[in-house]
Enzyme design. Sequence first.
Site, short mmCIF file in Angstrom:
data_model
loop_
_atom_site.label_atom_id
_atom_site.label_comp_id
_atom_site.label_asym_id
_atom_site.label_seq_id
_atom_site.Cartn_x
_atom_site.Cartn_y
_atom_site.Cartn_z
N SER A 167 81.16 -8.16 102.73
CA SER A 167 82.39 -8.83 102.28
C SER A 167 82.31 -9.21 100.81
O SER A 167 83.35 -9.43 100.18
CB SER A 167 82.60 -10.13 103.06
OG SER A 167 82.50 -9.91 104.43
N HIS B 66 84.87 -1.71 103.11
CA HIS B 66 85.05 -3.07 103.62
C HIS B 66 86.30 -3.16 104.50
O HIS B 66 87.42 -3.18 103.99
CB HIS B 66 85.14 -4.04 102.42
CG HIS B 66 85.35 -5.47 102.79
ND1 HIS B 66 86.08 -6.35 102.03
CD2 HIS B 66 84.92 -6.18 103.87
CE1 HIS B 66 86.09 -7.54 102.62
NE2 HIS B 66 85.40 -7.45 103.73
N GLU C 147 88.85 -1.82 101.74
CA GLU C 147 88.48 -1.73 100.33
C GLU C 147 87.34 -0.71 100.22
O GLU C 147 86.31 -0.87 100.89
CB GLU C 147 88.02 -3.10 99.80
CG GLU C 147 89.14 -4.13 99.78
CD GLU C 147 88.69 -5.53 99.35
OE1 GLU C 147 89.57 -6.33 98.98
OE2 GLU C 147 87.48 -5.85 99.38
N1 LIG Z 1 83.51 -11.31 110.66
C1 LIG Z 1 84.43 -11.00 109.76
O1 LIG Z 1 85.56 -11.50 109.79
C2 LIG Z 1 84.10 -10.00 108.66
C3 LIG Z 1 85.14 -9.40 107.96
C4 LIG Z 1 84.84 -8.42 106.99
C5 LIG Z 1 83.52 -8.09 106.73
N2 LIG Z 1 82.52 -8.72 107.42
C6 LIG Z 1 81.14 -8.31 107.11
O2 LIG Z 1 80.68 -7.43 108.14
C7 LIG Z 1 79.28 -7.58 108.31
C8 LIG Z 1 78.99 -7.89 109.76
O3 LIG Z 1 79.63 -9.09 110.10
P1 LIG Z 1 79.96 -9.50 111.62
O4 LIG Z 1 80.92 -10.62 111.54
O5 LIG Z 1 80.29 -8.27 112.39
O6 LIG Z 1 78.51 -10.04 112.07
P2 LIG Z 1 77.98 -10.26 113.56
O7 LIG Z 1 76.95 -11.31 113.45
O8 LIG Z 1 79.10 -10.43 114.51
O9 LIG Z 1 77.27 -8.85 113.91
C9 LIG Z 1 76.10 -8.40 113.27
C10 LIG Z 1 75.29 -7.59 114.28
O10 LIG Z 1 74.23 -6.94 113.59
C11 LIG Z 1 73.10 -6.90 114.48
N3 LIG Z 1 71.91 -6.68 113.67
C12 LIG Z 1 71.21 -7.57 112.92
N4 LIG Z 1 70.18 -6.94 112.30
C13 LIG Z 1 70.23 -5.64 112.69
C14 LIG Z 1 69.45 -4.49 112.39
N5 LIG Z 1 68.41 -4.57 111.57
N6 LIG Z 1 69.79 -3.32 112.97
C15 LIG Z 1 70.84 -3.23 113.80
N7 LIG Z 1 71.63 -4.29 114.12
C16 LIG Z 1 71.33 -5.47 113.56
C17 LIG Z 1 73.15 -8.24 115.19
O11 LIG Z 1 72.41 -8.20 116.40
C18 LIG Z 1 74.64 -8.43 115.39
O12 LIG Z 1 75.07 -7.95 116.64
C19 LIG Z 1 78.84 -8.67 107.33
O13 LIG Z 1 78.40 -8.08 106.15
C20 LIG Z 1 80.13 -9.45 107.09
O14 LIG Z 1 80.16 -10.10 105.84
C21 LIG Z 1 82.77 -9.65 108.39
#
Ligand SMILES: NC(=O)c1ccc[n+]([C@@H]2O[C@H](COP(=O)([O-])OP(=O)(O)OC[C@H]3O[C@@H](n4cnc5c(N)ncnc54)[C@H](O)[C@@H]3O)[C@@H](O)[C@H]2O)c1
Length: 378
Positions: free
Chosen positions: A122, A143, A155
Amino acid sequence: MGQPIDTVAVIGAGVMGHGIAQAALMAGLQVRLCDAQEAALNNGVARIQESLDKLLAKHKIAQETYDHCRRALIATTDMGEAVAGAQMVFEAVPEVLEIKQAVFRKLDELTDERTILASNTSNMSISAIASSTRHPHRVLGVHFFNPVVLMKLVEVIKGEQTSEDVMQTAYDLCLRMNKTPVRVEKDAPSFIVNRINAPVRVYLGAVVDAGVAGPEEIDALLKSAGDPMGHFELSDFIGLDTVHSSMLYRAEALHPEYGPFRELEKRVKEGNLGRKTGRGFYDWTQGKPEIDLAKKTDKISVDDIKYIKYNEALKLIEEGVASSKDIDLAMVLGTGDKVGPVEACKDADASVIAARLTEIAETYRKSILSPSASLLGK
Ligand SMILES: NC(=O)c1ccc[n+]([C@@H]2O[C@H](COP(=O)([O-])OP(=O)(O)OC[C@H]3O[C@@H](n4cnc5c(N)ncnc54)[C@H](O)[C@@H]3O)[C@@H](O)[C@H]2O)c1
């Protein structure tokens, strides 16, 4: 590069990863979904299945698409198995640079040079993520927004060394996934949508810290002006820990004044993280908070927010991060604003905006809210 994409891998099956996998399946691709945790992987697959069932029941997808999605998904905890045969990999692991770099280091070993590696970060520097690989030209930011299946915006971010071929292939794939991609030409912290909202967060936090207006009074003002959610209500919804860590990131990457405000720090320290813990700026224990519109503040104006967004948009244009057209498109699709920040101020008097921004910057001692060079006619 330039190889046709029929198979993608998604690393991380959480909030974003499962959504990216589903959008790719619905676009007719073969998808390998991977998570380090078996429980998280199973949960991601169950969420995809549940969503597909709902879409089919509501006739939002054809039976044929549904059948393809069921057949074309492979779930695994083995990253090697996930990326075998994939022409593009989407990383969606937690927003922690060291975790992302470790994943990219492994992806670098497991895939050949032609495989495109995309991060869903993000805020974070694509170039810093790419530095853990031997071929940074194949790394970029893609993104997506939450919830991925519904949100059109993506993005597409160019790192310092990303090749044009990789940018174009990712852009075209987003179109195939029924998304509206916008190009982010320069690897600037928080890209477009999160960056333009960042100074608004700083300003409203400063207003609250100064005791000028409270979160509910500000949210009542914003909702009265047509926003679907108040600013502090949305922060609670996202999670105050997430808001806090992205402010910390910008404080380091951009300017210390982008850092967390006192009332946010306090809640995070107390463990009151918003909706997920039941309490944040609001009490969520009885469900969505009722915001009393009669409490709207007259100490600040919605024009202040319009000007702050416009100002940050101008800074992004000056820095060559994105075009005004793409900034407006991104803000409309990514935030639900009815018009983009540039369009919203196109008929306003630059000297009036500059004067108000100077006043705000001085009152709250936040130089980052000062007018941009182009507002000052420089
Ligand atoms: N949540 C949002 O609203 C949002 C929106 C846009 C972007 N993002 C970005 O997306 C990314 C993920 O966010 P999220 O909200 O989905 O997080 P989340 O915590 O829901 O999911 C992350 C997942 O990654 C897994 N994980 C951790 N280390 C790992 C590894 N080494 N190999 C494989 N899997 C692994 C975890 O077990 C978890 O299930 C982040 O960079 C976040 O900034 C999030």
